[in-house]
Enzyme design. Structure first.
Site, PDB file in Angstrom:
ATOM      1  CE  LYS A  26      -4.398  -1.005   0.052  1.00  0.00           C
ATOM      2  NZ  LYS A  26      -4.345  -2.625  -0.094  1.00  0.00           N
TER       3      LYS A  26
ATOM      4  CE  LYS B 150      -7.756 -13.072  -8.671  1.00  0.00           C
ATOM      5  NZ  LYS B 150      -8.038 -13.374  -7.312  1.00  0.00           N
TER       6      LYS B 150
ATOM      7  CE  LYS C  10     -14.044  -2.806  -8.183  1.00  0.00           C
ATOM      8  NZ  LYS C  10     -14.579  -1.601  -7.975  1.00  0.00           N
TER       9      LYS C  10
END
Ligand code: TRP
Length: 331
Positions: free
Chosen positions: A111, A194, A197
């Site tokens: 992050k 895979k 979104k």
């Protein structure tokens, strides 16, 4: 019977990958275990401190999970922020969580690399909040993907540390839950990877997609110029289409197109048309149910209230015990 718990990130609509991944297994688990499923809206503030339409996003997820078959009578389906006891446990656990161990967490390091402008304390203590989610119901099993294993390990560390520091064997060790059903990996429509979104527009088929949208997405799926030799191995994009067909179509349909492929007679246009229709047939009951529930404010409110009540009953017992163990006494 186990106490199973899982947190759901409020990140957009459900697609076939979500369904065939965790969700279908959650639906099975409700019948066997004491299940807690919650929407992790506190967690979403670590990356989106000033969220747009927080309520709307949480509501949409709740609607779709209800529509997909999570049953508020069987399991405790709740919204994290409805259970403020979690925050109190988070505070207690944070007092015994070392900055060093939090900084070493892989997800934290990712992050800060992705977003060096927003390294807030909530992000650093994300694993403590997640541990509080788990420990607040003294959960024993947590269905997690690979990316969450380190967080689960930290929940064990924090729970064990609490037990040791205060000399009480209070929190059980939460273990990863391995689904009985085989985890089906659902590929996306853009030829690799895979379904998700974040993989680009048109890669995922959502349970709420209209038939016309599904047809468009499937017809655009990546293919190639076709096999040239009998029994040729399928390249990834083609293998993906067959994999998708395997989950939504009848076995005979799959077999039919396998044979055509093996004989080099396949026409991808025909296969895609069939695949789109089978996806539509599969998703239609979900789409209809999503619309029905989304229009029923009273039902949504009732489901949320049921979850809140059950979750708070369990959470407040834990907080009561924990306060006592630490040494707080009410006057
Ligand atoms: N961190 C999880 C994820 O990103 C979501 C989550 C929050 C969770 N709290 C949890 C999962 C507790 C399991 C248990 O997917």
């Amino acid at each position: 019977m186990e106490t199973v718990l899982s947190g759901i990130r409020p990140t957009g609509n459900l697609h076939l990958g979500n369904y065939f991944g965790a969700l279908r297994n959650f639906i099975d688990m409700q019948n066997q275990h004491n299940c807690y499923f919650f929407i992790a809206d506190y967690h979403s503030l670590t990356t989106h401190p000033t969220p747009k339409d927080l309520h709307g996003n949480v509501r949409q997820i709740l609607v779709e999970y209800l529509a997909a078959g999570l049953d508020p009578e069987k399991s405790t389906l709740y919204i994290q922020s409805d259970v403020p006891e979690v925050v109190e446990l988070y505070l207690f656990l944070n007092m015994n969580a070392y900055v060093g161990e939090l900084e070493r967490c892989t997800s934290f390091k990712d992050k800060i690399r992705q977003n060096p402008q927003n390294i807030n304390a909530g992000l650093l203590t994300y694993p403590t909040l997640m541990a509080a989610d788990i420990l607040i119901h003294r959960a024993t099993k947590v269905p997690v993907g690979k990316d969450q294993e380190q967080h689960l390990e930290m929940a064990r560390t924090f729970g064990n540390r609490f037990n040791r520091m205060y000399g009480h064997d209070y929190f059980p060790e939460p273990q990863a839950y391995n689904f009985g059903k085989e985890l089906v990996k659902i590929p996306g429509l853009n030829g690799s990877g895979k379904m998700g979104k974040s993989e680009g527009e048109g890669n995922a088929i959502y349970l709420a997609d209209e038939p016309e949208t599904i047809r468009k997405k499937v017809m655009k799926a990546v293919t190639d110029s076709g096999p040239t030799e009998a029994g040729q191995k399928k390249p990834e994009a083609i293998e993906n289409l067959f994999q998708l067909m395997k989950v939504v179509s009848a076995p005979e349909t799959l077999k039919h197109f396998e044979t055509l492929y093996d004989n080099c007679q396949i026409r991808y246009g025909d296969m895609k048309k069939q695949l789109a229709e089978d996806m539509i047939a599969f998703t239609t009951p979900f789409r209809e149910r999503i619309k029905e529930i989304a229009a029923d404010e009273a039902y949504i409110a009732k489901a949320a209230a049921m979850g809140r009540e059950k979750a708070r009953a369990s959470a407040s017992q834990t907080i009561k015990d924990v306060r006592e163990i630490i040494g707080f006494r009410a006057y």
